[in-house]
Enzyme design. Sequence first.
Site, PDB file in Angstrom:
ATOM      1  N   ARG A  82       0.850  -1.189   0.000  1.00 24.86           N
ATOM      2  CA  ARG A  82       0.000   0.000   0.000  1.00 24.86           C
ATOM      3  C   ARG A  82       0.887   1.241   0.000  1.00 24.86           C
ATOM      4  O   ARG A  82       1.918   1.273   0.662  1.00 24.86           O
ATOM      5  CB  ARG A  82      -0.844   0.050   1.271  1.00 24.86           C
ATOM      6  CG  ARG A  82      -1.940  -0.952   1.383  1.00 24.86           C
ATOM      7  CD  ARG A  82      -2.821  -0.655   2.598  1.00 24.86           C
ATOM      8  NE  ARG A  82      -2.114  -0.744   3.861  1.00 24.86           N
ATOM      9  CZ  ARG A  82      -1.714   0.283   4.589  1.00 24.86           C
ATOM     10  NH1 ARG A  82      -1.927   1.518   4.191  1.00 24.86           N
ATOM     11  NH2 ARG A  82      -1.104   0.096   5.732  1.00 24.86           N
ATOM     12  N   TYR A 225      -1.365  -3.913  -6.544  1.00 32.24           N
ATOM     13  CA  TYR A 225      -1.046  -4.650  -5.320  1.00 32.24           C
ATOM     14  C   TYR A 225      -2.060  -4.416  -4.193  1.00 32.24           C
ATOM     15  O   TYR A 225      -2.432  -3.272  -3.897  1.00 32.24           O
ATOM     16  CB  TYR A 225       0.348  -4.234  -4.807  1.00 32.24           C
ATOM     17  CG  TYR A 225       0.969  -5.282  -3.908  1.00 32.24           C
ATOM     18  CD1 TYR A 225       1.730  -6.313  -4.460  1.00 32.24           C
ATOM     19  CD2 TYR A 225       0.771  -5.275  -2.534  1.00 32.24           C
ATOM     20  CE1 TYR A 225       2.277  -7.292  -3.650  1.00 32.24           C
ATOM     21  CE2 TYR A 225       1.312  -6.254  -1.716  1.00 32.24           C
ATOM     22  CZ  TYR A 225       2.078  -7.257  -2.286  1.00 32.24           C
ATOM     23  OH  TYR A 225       2.621  -8.227  -1.491  1.00 32.24           O
ATOM     24  N   HIS A 254     -10.678  -1.416  12.074  1.00 32.23           N
ATOM     25  CA  HIS A 254      -9.518  -2.232  11.693  1.00 32.23           C
ATOM     26  C   HIS A 254      -9.250  -3.212  12.839  1.00 32.23           C
ATOM     27  O   HIS A 254      -8.267  -3.098  13.566  1.00 32.23           O
ATOM     28  CB  HIS A 254      -8.335  -1.289  11.466  1.00 32.23           C
ATOM     29  CG  HIS A 254      -7.152  -1.928  10.827  1.00 32.23           C
ATOM     30  ND1 HIS A 254      -5.880  -1.439  10.952  1.00 32.23           N
ATOM     31  CD2 HIS A 254      -7.041  -3.032  10.039  1.00 32.23           C
ATOM     32  CE1 HIS A 254      -5.040  -2.199  10.272  1.00 32.23           C
ATOM     33  NE2 HIS A 254      -5.713  -3.176   9.721  1.00 32.23           N
ATOM     34  N   SER A 276       0.141  -2.322  12.626  1.00 34.08           N
ATOM     35  CA  SER A 276       0.796  -3.405  11.892  1.00 34.08           C
ATOM     36  C   SER A 276       2.022  -3.901  12.664  1.00 34.08           C
ATOM     37  O   SER A 276       2.548  -3.198  13.533  1.00 34.08           O
ATOM     38  CB  SER A 276       1.178  -2.943  10.492  1.00 34.08           C
ATOM     39  OG  SER A 276       1.946  -1.779  10.598  1.00 34.08           O
ATOM     40  N   CYS A 278       2.159  -6.310  14.841  1.00 41.41           N
ATOM     41  CA  CYS A 278       1.878  -6.688  16.228  1.00 41.41           C
ATOM     42  C   CYS A 278       1.294  -8.101  16.298  1.00 41.41           C
ATOM     43  O   CYS A 278       0.743  -8.492  17.323  1.00 41.41           O
ATOM     44  CB  CYS A 278       0.912  -5.701  16.872  1.00 41.41           C
ATOM     45  SG  CYS A 278       1.658  -4.113  17.252  1.00 41.41           S
ATOM     46  N   ASP A 301      -8.935  -9.029  10.280  1.00 40.52           N
ATOM     47  CA  ASP A 301      -8.453  -7.684   9.933  1.00 40.52           C
ATOM     48  C   ASP A 301      -9.481  -6.579  10.131  1.00 40.52           C
ATOM     49  O   ASP A 301      -9.132  -5.501  10.570  1.00 40.52           O
ATOM     50  CB  ASP A 301      -7.970  -7.688   8.465  1.00 40.52           C
ATOM     51  CG  ASP A 301      -7.133  -6.473   8.114  1.00 40.52           C
ATOM     52  OD1 ASP A 301      -6.347  -6.042   8.973  1.00 40.52           O
ATOM     53  OD2 ASP A 301      -7.262  -5.952   6.992  1.00 40.52           O
ATOM     54  N   ARG A 393       2.598 -11.928   0.413  1.00 39.00           N
ATOM     55  CA  ARG A 393       1.249 -12.196   0.931  1.00 39.00           C
ATOM     56  C   ARG A 393       0.691 -13.528   0.475  1.00 39.00           C
ATOM     57  O   ARG A 393       1.092 -14.069  -0.561  1.00 39.00           O
ATOM     58  CB  ARG A 393       0.299 -11.106   0.422  1.00 39.00           C
ATOM     59  CG  ARG A 393       0.633  -9.703   0.898  1.00 39.00           C
ATOM     60  CD  ARG A 393       0.041  -9.429   2.228  1.00 39.00           C
ATOM     61  NE  ARG A 393       0.577  -8.251   2.882  1.00 39.00           N
ATOM     62  CZ  ARG A 393       0.076  -7.744   3.988  1.00 39.00           C
ATOM     63  NH1 ARG A 393      -0.972  -8.306   4.570  1.00 39.00           N
ATOM     64  NH2 ARG A 393       0.625  -6.698   4.564  1.00 39.00           N
TER      65      ARG A 393
HETATM   66  O1  O2Y Z   1       0.422  -3.948   1.437  1.00 36.97           O
HETATM   67  C1  O2Y Z   1      -0.765  -4.203   1.271  1.00 36.97           C
HETATM   68  O2  O2Y Z   1      -1.388  -3.801   0.304  1.00 36.97           O
HETATM   69  C2  O2Y Z   1      -1.480  -5.031   2.225  1.00 36.97           C
HETATM   70  S1  O2Y Z   1      -1.965  -4.113   3.619  1.00 36.97           S
HETATM   71  C3  O2Y Z   1      -2.867  -5.176   4.641  1.00 36.97           C
HETATM   72  C4  O2Y Z   1      -3.296  -6.395   4.170  1.00 36.97           C
HETATM   73  C5  O2Y Z   1      -4.033  -7.224   4.979  1.00 36.97           C
HETATM   74  C6  O2Y Z   1      -4.345  -6.793   6.230  1.00 36.97           C
HETATM   75  N1  O2Y Z   1      -3.950  -5.597   6.695  1.00 36.97           N
HETATM   76  C7  O2Y Z   1      -3.191  -4.804   5.948  1.00 36.97           C
HETATM   77  C8  O2Y Z   1      -2.783  -3.507   6.595  1.00 36.97           C
HETATM   78  O3  O2Y Z   1      -1.990  -2.748   6.065  1.00 36.97           O
HETATM   79  O4  O2Y Z   1      -3.303  -3.236   7.688  1.00 36.97           O
HETATM   80 MN    MN Z   2      -4.881  -4.544   8.297  1.00 36.64          MN
END
Ligand code: O2Y
Ligand code: MN
Length: 612
Positions: A82, A225, A254, A276, A278, A301, A393
Site C-alpha cells: 500500500r 497490489y 480495523h 501493523s 503486532c 483484519d 502475501r
Molecule cells: O500492502 C498491502 O497492500 C497489504 S496491507 C494489509 C493487508 C491485509 C491486512 N492488513 C493490511 C494492513 O496494512 O493493515
Molecule cells: Mn490490516
Amino acid sequence: MSVDSIQIAETAPADAPEALVRWVAGVAELTQPDEIYWCDGSEAERDRLYQQMVDAGTLIKLNPDKRPNSYLARSTPSDVARVESRTFICSEREQDAGPTNNWAEPSQMKQTLATFFDGCMRGRTMYVVPFSMGPLGGNISKLGIEITDSPYVVVNMRIMTRMGAEPLAHIGAGEYWVPAVHSVGYPLVDINGNRRPDVPWPCNDEKYITHFPETREIWSFGSGYGGNALLGKKCYALRIASVLARDEGWLAEHMLILKITGPDDRTYHLTAAFPSACGKTNLAMLRPTIPGWKVETIGDDIAWMRPGADGRLYAINPEAGFFGVAPGTSEATNPTALHALDHDTIFTNVALTDDGDIWWEGMTDEPPAHLIDWQGNDWTPDSPTKAAHPNSRFTVRADQASSIADEWEDPAGVPIDVILFGGRRAHNVPLITETYDWRQGVFVGATVSSEQTAAAEGAVGSLRRDPFAMLPFCGYNMADYWAHWLRVGETLGEHAPRVFQVNWFRKDDDGRFLWPGFGDNARAIEWALRRVNGEVDADDSLNGRLPRREDLNLDGLDLTDEQLDELFALDPAAWAAEADLTEEYFAQFGDRLPAALTEELEALRRRIAEAS
Ligand code: O2Y
Ligand code: MN
C-alpha cells in the site's frame, strides 16, 4: 477498437440495473477497453482467468502434488505494498479529511484522474466485479462494484469477498452499492493505435488511491497490489465504510474478531485493534496454552459493528478471505494459518522452491539450499537479499482455516463482550489493564502507539501514534471519528463492551521480551473475560484496573516475581512524560478534539499525580 455503449448494454447481465449499466458505459467511454466482461464468480470463470494469467506469465502454477490449485504471482519491485503517500481523502473541505490524511480537492482530483484514466484500458479487458462485504443480504453487509483491468485483482476479489452473480442480483433488486474503479495504468495500445506487449505485472509509476467521502466513490490508478487494488478491503471496508458508519450510527474498524469458549462452555466474542507488525493474524488464530479454553476465528483484519435490537454491539467480518503477510508464518508461530495455505491459495512475492512449492523467511529453521526469489532470481542461503519480499502475501478463503468459527458467516453478527487495544510498547504499558469506562477506552484507543525502533532502546521516546490502528484507514477527520466512538458508547450505555489495553511486547532492561506472547496471550484474555463475568476484582492504577497476581493463570510459565512486577510496572514519571506527548499529539486536532478526550487526559494526569 473499443466497445460502444450499445455493446455494453447488450453484454450486461439481465439483472444489471440501468444506473449500473450507464456507470459501466461511462467508465468504458473514459478508459476505452477492448472488451467488457461481467464476472459471475463461478469456478469456471476463475479457472479460465488462472489459465490466462499462467499463459501471460503473471502467475506460476505451483506443483499440484504439493500445493493443489495454488499460484504464485511476482509483482514489479516498485509495486509491493500500500502506498500511504499516494492515498487521498478527497472531501469537499480539507478540515473534514483532518490532519492525519492526505487531502485533495475533489473536482481537481477528478480532473487529474480523468487524464490518467483516459484510454488507460486500451487493449485490455475491463472486468465488472460485483461484490458483497459481509454475508449476502445481512443487515450489516454492504455491496459494491469494482471495475478493474486486472485479472489478478478479479481472482483475489473472488477469495476476499462474496463476488459475482449473487451480489449483482441484490444490486439489481435495488440495494445500495458503492462504485469503485481500478486500473493498473498500463494500456496496451496507444492513442495512435500502436500496440505494445503486456508484462507479467503491469502497473504505472504514477499512483493515485483516492476516496470521495461525500459521493462515496473510490478511484485507484497505477498499482496492482493489495490494499491499493483490492478495493473492497481498505478502500471500501475501512475508508468509505467509516464515513457510512459515522452517518448511519455504526462502526467500521480495523479489528480482528474472535469467538472464545471457556471451560464451562460459555462463549464470548472479542474484537481487537493492533497497529501493523503486532501479530494480528497470529492472535486471530490463537491456540491457547491454558487448558479448557478454545479460540476460534471470525475475522483477522476488519470488523463492522452495529448496535442490535437488544442494545448490544454486533460484529461481522466483512471479508471472506485473508490477505496475510507470509514471512514469519510457521508451524511454531501460526500452524493454523500455515495449514490454511495447503491448497487453493494465491501467493504473491514469496520464493519458489525447486520442486514447485513456496518458501519465505521464518517458514523453516533452515532455508532450502536453492530457491528462486520473489524477483525471479536464483537464491541461496548465502545471497545478501531476502528470498521472499517482507510484505509478501497469501490470499486464502477464511474457511480454509481450521480455527474458523461456525458463526463467521452469520449475517446478524456476533455480540461483542470485549474490545482490546494493543500496541508494540517496550516500555510503560502493562500486559493488560481494564479501562474504567467506555470514555477512557476511547482515550486509550485514540492514543494507541508503538515505539519507534530508536526509542525502543531507551526510555519513552518518539511514539508512532496509530489511533484505533486506523491512522491510514479513517476516511474522515480522526477527531470526528473519536467523537463518533463517544456517541456510539452513549447509545450502547450499559450494554457497551468492556475495553482493555494490552501490550505483548514489554521488554526488560536487557532488551528481552518479558512476556512469551503467542498462545500465552490467552492468559491475559482469560483475565479480561473473568472481569466481564464479575469473577475477579482488580486494583485501580493510573492507567486503569490491573489484575491481581492470584487472578492471572500463570501455570506452567517460567516467570519470576520480578519479571511479573516489571510486566505490570507503572512509573509515574514516565507516564507524566507520555501525557505531555499525548497533549502535543492532540493539539494538531485543534477544536475538533472532543472535550471528553481533554478531560480524560486531565484525569490521567490527576491519577499520575496521586501515584507519584
Ligand atoms: O500492502 C498491502 O497492500 C497489504 S496491507 C494489509 C493487508 C491485509 C491486512 N492488513 C493490511 C494492513 O496494512 O493493515
Ligand atoms: Mn490490516
